[in-house]
Design a protein around this motif. Structure first.
Motif, mmCIF file in Angstrom:
data_model
loop_
_atom_site.group_PDB
_atom_site.id
_atom_site.type_symbol
_atom_site.label_atom_id
_atom_site.label_comp_id
_atom_site.label_asym_id
_atom_site.label_seq_id
_atom_site.Cartn_x
_atom_site.Cartn_y
_atom_site.Cartn_z
ATOM 1 N N VAL A 20 0.844 -1.194 0.000
ATOM 2 C CA VAL A 20 0.000 0.000 0.000
ATOM 3 C C VAL A 20 0.884 1.250 0.000
ATOM 4 N N GLY A 21 1.956 1.230 0.753
ATOM 5 C CA GLY A 21 2.869 2.371 0.779
ATOM 6 C C GLY A 21 3.478 2.642 -0.584
ATOM 7 N N VAL A 22 3.876 1.602 -1.294
ATOM 8 C CA VAL A 22 4.448 1.764 -2.633
ATOM 9 C C VAL A 22 3.393 2.309 -3.591
ATOM 10 N N MET A 23 2.159 1.821 -3.479
ATOM 11 C CA MET A 23 1.104 2.284 -4.382
ATOM 12 C C MET A 23 0.781 3.761 -4.163
ATOM 13 N N PHE A 24 0.772 4.217 -2.910
ATOM 14 C CA PHE A 24 0.438 5.610 -2.646
ATOM 15 C C PHE A 24 1.580 6.561 -2.989
ATOM 16 N N LYS A 25 2.809 6.128 -2.807
ATOM 17 C CA LYS A 25 3.941 6.995 -3.144
ATOM 18 C C LYS A 25 4.177 7.028 -4.650
ATOM 19 N N ARG A 26 3.764 5.998 -5.351
ATOM 20 C CA ARG A 26 3.934 5.884 -6.799
ATOM 21 C C ARG A 26 5.396 5.989 -7.218
ATOM 22 N N LYS A 27 6.292 5.492 -6.365
ATOM 23 C CA LYS A 27 7.713 5.439 -6.689
ATOM 24 C C LYS A 27 8.106 3.972 -6.858
ATOM 25 N N PRO A 28 8.982 3.679 -7.784
ATOM 26 C CA PRO A 28 9.436 2.302 -7.914
ATOM 27 C C PRO A 28 10.329 1.920 -6.732
ATOM 28 N N ILE A 29 10.333 0.671 -6.387
ATOM 29 C CA ILE A 29 11.211 0.181 -5.333
ATOM 30 C C ILE A 29 12.623 0.215 -5.886
ATOM 31 N N ALA A 30 13.552 0.792 -5.146
ATOM 32 C CA ALA A 30 14.929 0.942 -5.604
ATOM 33 C C ALA A 30 15.891 0.354 -4.577
ATOM 34 N N GLY A 31 17.032 -0.062 -5.065
ATOM 35 C CA GLY A 31 18.056 -0.612 -4.181
ATOM 36 C C GLY A 31 18.857 0.484 -3.507
ATOM 37 N N SER A 32 19.839 0.070 -2.742
ATOM 38 C CA SER A 32 20.680 1.041 -2.060
ATOM 39 C C SER A 32 21.698 1.641 -3.020
ATOM 40 N N CYS A 33 22.274 2.729 -2.632
ATOM 41 C CA CYS A 33 23.237 3.420 -3.497
ATOM 42 C C CYS A 33 24.568 2.696 -3.573
ATOM 43 N N GLY A 34 24.918 1.941 -2.573
ATOM 44 C CA GLY A 34 26.244 1.331 -2.570
ATOM 45 C C GLY A 34 26.284 -0.103 -3.033
ATOM 46 N N GLY A 35 25.163 -0.718 -3.273
ATOM 47 C CA GLY A 35 25.127 -2.137 -3.610
ATOM 48 C C GLY A 35 25.724 -2.466 -4.961
ATOM 49 N N LEU A 36 24.920 -2.877 -5.889
ATOM 50 C CA LEU A 36 25.417 -3.289 -7.189
ATOM 51 C C LEU A 36 25.945 -2.119 -8.001
ATOM 52 N N ASN A 37 25.551 -0.892 -7.650
ATOM 53 C CA ASN A 37 26.109 0.262 -8.346
ATOM 54 C C ASN A 37 27.613 0.366 -8.113
#
Length: 89
Positions: A20-37
């Protein structure tokens, strides 16, 4: 069985709340900045644009042998060399 049902419903409530939180924010789920980047050859994070740590241990793990595995291999090689030199004496 009761414990399983309680745990199942607790996880269900938590997952529903996150959805529900993802649907209301309308933002895609994203990973952390330090992980695979950090393992790509990019100079900045693909998500937030901040600088990527060039000394990240993730690069060593994927560009070559895992540091722990490398240390274990070197230790075994040293032990084998010691046994070999002790056998010759």
């Amino acid at each position: 069985m009761e414990t399983f049902l309680i745990a199942f419903f607790a996880f269900l409530v938590v997952m529903s709340g996150m959805a529900v939180g993802v649907m209301f924010k309308r933002k895609p789920i994203a990973g952390s900045c330090g992980g695979l980047n950090a393992i790509s050859d990019a100079d900045h994070c693909l998500i937030c644009g901040s600088a990527v740590d060039k000394d990240s241990p993730l690069k060593d793990r994927l560009n070559g042998e895992c540091p722990r595995k490398k240390a274990m291999r070197e230790k075994l090689e040293r032990e084998a060399a010691m046994e070999g030199s002790a056998g010759k004496a």
